[in-house]
Design a protein around this motif. Structure first.
Motif, mmCIF file in Angstrom:
data_model
loop_
_atom_site.group_PDB
_atom_site.id
_atom_site.type_symbol
_atom_site.label_atom_id
_atom_site.label_comp_id
_atom_site.label_asym_id
_atom_site.label_seq_id
_atom_site.Cartn_x
_atom_site.Cartn_y
_atom_site.Cartn_z
ATOM 1 N N PRO A 145 -35.020 -1.231 -20.571
ATOM 2 C CA PRO A 145 -34.043 -2.057 -21.307
ATOM 3 C C PRO A 145 -32.610 -1.622 -20.983
ATOM 4 O O PRO A 145 -32.356 -0.450 -20.671
ATOM 5 C CB PRO A 145 -34.393 -1.773 -22.774
ATOM 6 C CG PRO A 145 -35.812 -1.315 -22.760
ATOM 7 C CD PRO A 145 -36.004 -0.590 -21.470
ATOM 8 N N ALA A 146 -31.689 -2.564 -21.077
ATOM 9 C CA ALA A 146 -30.293 -2.317 -20.695
ATOM 10 C C ALA A 146 -29.679 -1.132 -21.449
ATOM 11 O O ALA A 146 -28.932 -0.335 -20.871
ATOM 12 C CB ALA A 146 -29.463 -3.576 -20.942
ATOM 13 N N THR A 147 -29.996 -0.998 -22.728
ATOM 14 C CA THR A 147 -29.442 0.099 -23.545
ATOM 15 C C THR A 147 -29.846 1.457 -22.982
ATOM 16 O O THR A 147 -29.037 2.392 -22.921
ATOM 17 C CB THR A 147 -29.946 -0.001 -25.002
ATOM 18 O OG1 THR A 147 -29.603 -1.277 -25.516
ATOM 19 C CG2 THR A 147 -29.332 1.081 -25.864
ATOM 20 N N ILE A 148 -31.095 1.566 -22.563
ATOM 21 C CA ILE A 148 -31.598 2.840 -22.036
ATOM 22 C C ILE A 148 -31.002 3.108 -20.653
ATOM 23 O O ILE A 148 -30.629 4.244 -20.335
ATOM 24 C CB ILE A 148 -33.144 2.833 -21.976
ATOM 25 C CG1 ILE A 148 -33.712 2.651 -23.394
ATOM 26 C CG2 ILE A 148 -33.672 4.123 -21.348
ATOM 27 C CD1 ILE A 148 -35.220 2.554 -23.459
ATOM 28 N N LYS A 149 -30.878 2.064 -19.836
ATOM 29 C CA LYS A 149 -30.261 2.241 -18.512
ATOM 30 C C LYS A 149 -28.819 2.732 -18.641
ATOM 31 O O LYS A 149 -28.380 3.611 -17.888
ATOM 32 C CB LYS A 149 -30.319 0.928 -17.715
ATOM 33 C CG LYS A 149 -31.709 0.602 -17.190
ATOM 34 C CD LYS A 149 -31.708 -0.563 -16.211
ATOM 35 C CE LYS A 149 -31.470 -1.878 -16.895
ATOM 36 N NZ LYS A 149 -31.709 -3.026 -15.991
ATOM 37 N N LYS A 150 -28.094 2.158 -19.583
ATOM 38 C CA LYS A 150 -26.698 2.575 -19.799
ATOM 39 C C LYS A 150 -26.632 4.036 -20.228
ATOM 40 O O LYS A 150 -25.777 4.801 -19.766
ATOM 41 C CB LYS A 150 -26.047 1.679 -20.850
ATOM 42 C CG LYS A 150 -24.570 1.977 -21.065
ATOM 43 C CD LYS A 150 -23.945 1.011 -22.056
ATOM 44 C CE LYS A 150 -22.466 1.315 -22.260
ATOM 45 N NZ LYS A 150 -21.841 0.383 -23.239
ATOM 46 N N SER A 151 -27.555 4.444 -21.099
ATOM 47 C CA SER A 151 -27.605 5.828 -21.567
ATOM 48 C C SER A 151 -27.927 6.779 -20.421
ATOM 49 O O SER A 151 -27.372 7.877 -20.332
ATOM 50 C CB SER A 151 -28.658 5.964 -22.673
ATOM 51 O OG SER A 151 -28.692 7.277 -23.173
ATOM 52 N N GLN A 154 -24.883 7.236 -18.252
ATOM 53 C CA GLN A 154 -23.877 8.086 -18.893
ATOM 54 C C GLN A 154 -24.373 9.504 -19.156
ATOM 55 O O GLN A 154 -23.697 10.292 -19.805
ATOM 56 C CB GLN A 154 -23.428 7.436 -20.208
ATOM 57 C CG GLN A 154 -22.726 6.096 -19.993
ATOM 58 C CD GLN A 154 -22.420 5.369 -21.289
ATOM 59 O OE1 GLN A 154 -22.958 5.692 -22.350
ATOM 60 N NE2 GLN A 154 -21.535 4.382 -21.219
ATOM 61 N N GLU A 156 -26.662 10.579 -21.081
ATOM 62 C CA GLU A 156 -27.063 10.902 -22.453
ATOM 63 C C GLU A 156 -28.534 11.292 -22.494
ATOM 64 O O GLU A 156 -28.952 12.083 -23.342
ATOM 65 C CB GLU A 156 -26.824 9.697 -23.361
ATOM 66 C CG GLU A 156 -25.364 9.362 -23.561
ATOM 67 C CD GLU A 156 -25.139 8.094 -24.361
ATOM 68 O OE1 GLU A 156 -24.015 7.912 -24.851
ATOM 69 O OE2 GLU A 156 -26.084 7.289 -24.494
ATOM 70 N N GLU A 171 -41.216 -2.924 -24.563
ATOM 71 C CA GLU A 171 -39.793 -2.614 -24.717
ATOM 72 C C GLU A 171 -39.502 -2.088 -26.119
ATOM 73 O O GLU A 171 -38.679 -1.178 -26.299
ATOM 74 C CB GLU A 171 -38.958 -3.876 -24.447
ATOM 75 C CG GLU A 171 -37.463 -3.644 -24.502
ATOM 76 C CD GLU A 171 -36.663 -4.867 -24.080
ATOM 77 O OE1 GLU A 171 -35.725 -5.235 -24.815
ATOM 78 O OE2 GLU A 171 -36.976 -5.443 -23.019
ATOM 79 N N LEU A 175 -37.636 1.457 -26.853
ATOM 80 C CA LEU A 175 -36.387 1.566 -27.615
ATOM 81 C C LEU A 175 -36.551 2.461 -28.836
ATOM 82 O O LEU A 175 -35.644 3.209 -29.206
ATOM 83 C CB LEU A 175 -35.905 0.176 -28.033
ATOM 84 C CG LEU A 175 -35.373 -0.692 -26.892
ATOM 85 C CD1 LEU A 175 -35.175 -2.131 -27.347
ATOM 86 C CD2 LEU A 175 -34.061 -0.129 -26.340
ATOM 87 N N GLN A 179 -34.476 5.980 -29.383
ATOM 88 C CA GLN A 179 -33.691 6.342 -30.571
ATOM 89 C C GLN A 179 -34.112 7.705 -31.114
ATOM 90 O O GLN A 179 -33.283 8.477 -31.606
ATOM 91 C CB GLN A 179 -33.852 5.268 -31.667
ATOM 92 C CG GLN A 179 -33.185 3.945 -31.343
ATOM 93 C CD GLN A 179 -31.692 4.089 -31.095
ATOM 94 O OE1 GLN A 179 -31.012 4.897 -31.730
ATOM 95 N NE2 GLN A 179 -31.170 3.300 -30.160
#
Length: 254
Positions: A145-151, A154, A156, A171, A175, A179
């Motif tokens: 998912p996009a949120t995990i790719k961004k993390s 970065q 994180e 998914e 997610l 979290q």
């Protein structure tokens, strides 16, 4: 034609659309620009003559951007004679070999080679001196998912965390576990152990923790975060904005 070393007008040079690196740290660029002002650019960039106008950057975009920041009018460059396909392939490969890419940038670069050059995973692995499973596992990161790719971009979470998340079959589960990593600051080893527990068990645990956070927050009138590790140790974090809030916490505890 042999490669030619020449000083080029910096305004004649244009970025390469296949540059794998998408993110450049502004502080690092500023530091490099200052070094270039004081010492000059030691390592030339690599370009080719553009079929449209000026020159197209093949390798060295970080140095190129730092030179722009330093206000240089001319920049030393090695000019290579390359076709469009050769330029794309060399740009991706040279930057993959030289740049400190994050895992998502690296995966996208491999994807570019496969799609634009119609290469197989085996062929990319041969070009890069990697194993085929390494290339395949890298590309799988793009399915997150996009949120995990961004993390992951970065830093994180680590690539080890991301690969464990890929083992989950939806998914929603990815997610939810993501979290948990952020909230409990899990290492890869802790996450692996956590994911081995039955899903209903850790869902119930998360619900209980959330309820307790709400109860304590309501009691104190302040935001509260509870982090629980797999070994059942953890922390309770109470956020306060001023001295009155702090004194209220102390009074409640007393």
């Amino acid at each position: 034609m042999s490669p030619e070393l020449k000083e080029l007008n910096i305004k004649e040079i244009h970025p390469n659309p296949y540059q794998p690196r998408l993110n450049f740290d502004p502080v690092e660029l500023s530091e490099l620009a200052q070094s270039i002002i004081e010492n000059g650019l030691i390592q030339p960039i690599i370009v080719r003559k553009s079929p449209i106008l000026g020159y197209e950057l093949i390798a060295g975009e970080r140095r190129f951007r730092a030179c722009q920041l330093a206000g240089l009018e001319k920049i030393p460059a090695i000019i290579k004679e390359l076709s469009n396909d050769e330029s794309m392939k060399q740009s991706i490969i040279e930057n993959l070999q030289r740049a400190d890419l994050n895992p998502i940038e690296e995966a996208k670069a491999y994807q570019n080679l496969i799609q634009k050059m119609e290469l197989t995973h085996d062929e990319v692995a041969t070009y890069m001196g990697k194993s085929r499973p390494y290339i395949t596992n890298s590309l799988r990161l793009l399915n997150l998912p996009a949120t995990i790719k961004k993390s992951l971009e970065q830093a994180e979470i680590s690539q080890g965390h991301a690969r464990l998340l890929l083992s989950l079959d939806s998914e929603e589960k990815q997610l939810e576990a993501f979290q948990t990593i952020l909230k409990s600051n899990y290492t890869v080893k802790q996450l692996h152990k956590f994911l081995k527990t039955p899903q209903t068990s850790y869902k119930a645990s998360n619900i209980f923790i959330s309820e307790q956070e709400k109860l304590i927050s309501q009691s104190l009138g302040l935001p509260v975060t509870i982090s629980l590790t797999q070994s059942k140790s953890g922390t309770v974090k109470i956020n306060f904005a001023n001295l009155d809030d702090f004194n209220r916490i102390i009074d409640k505890l007393n």
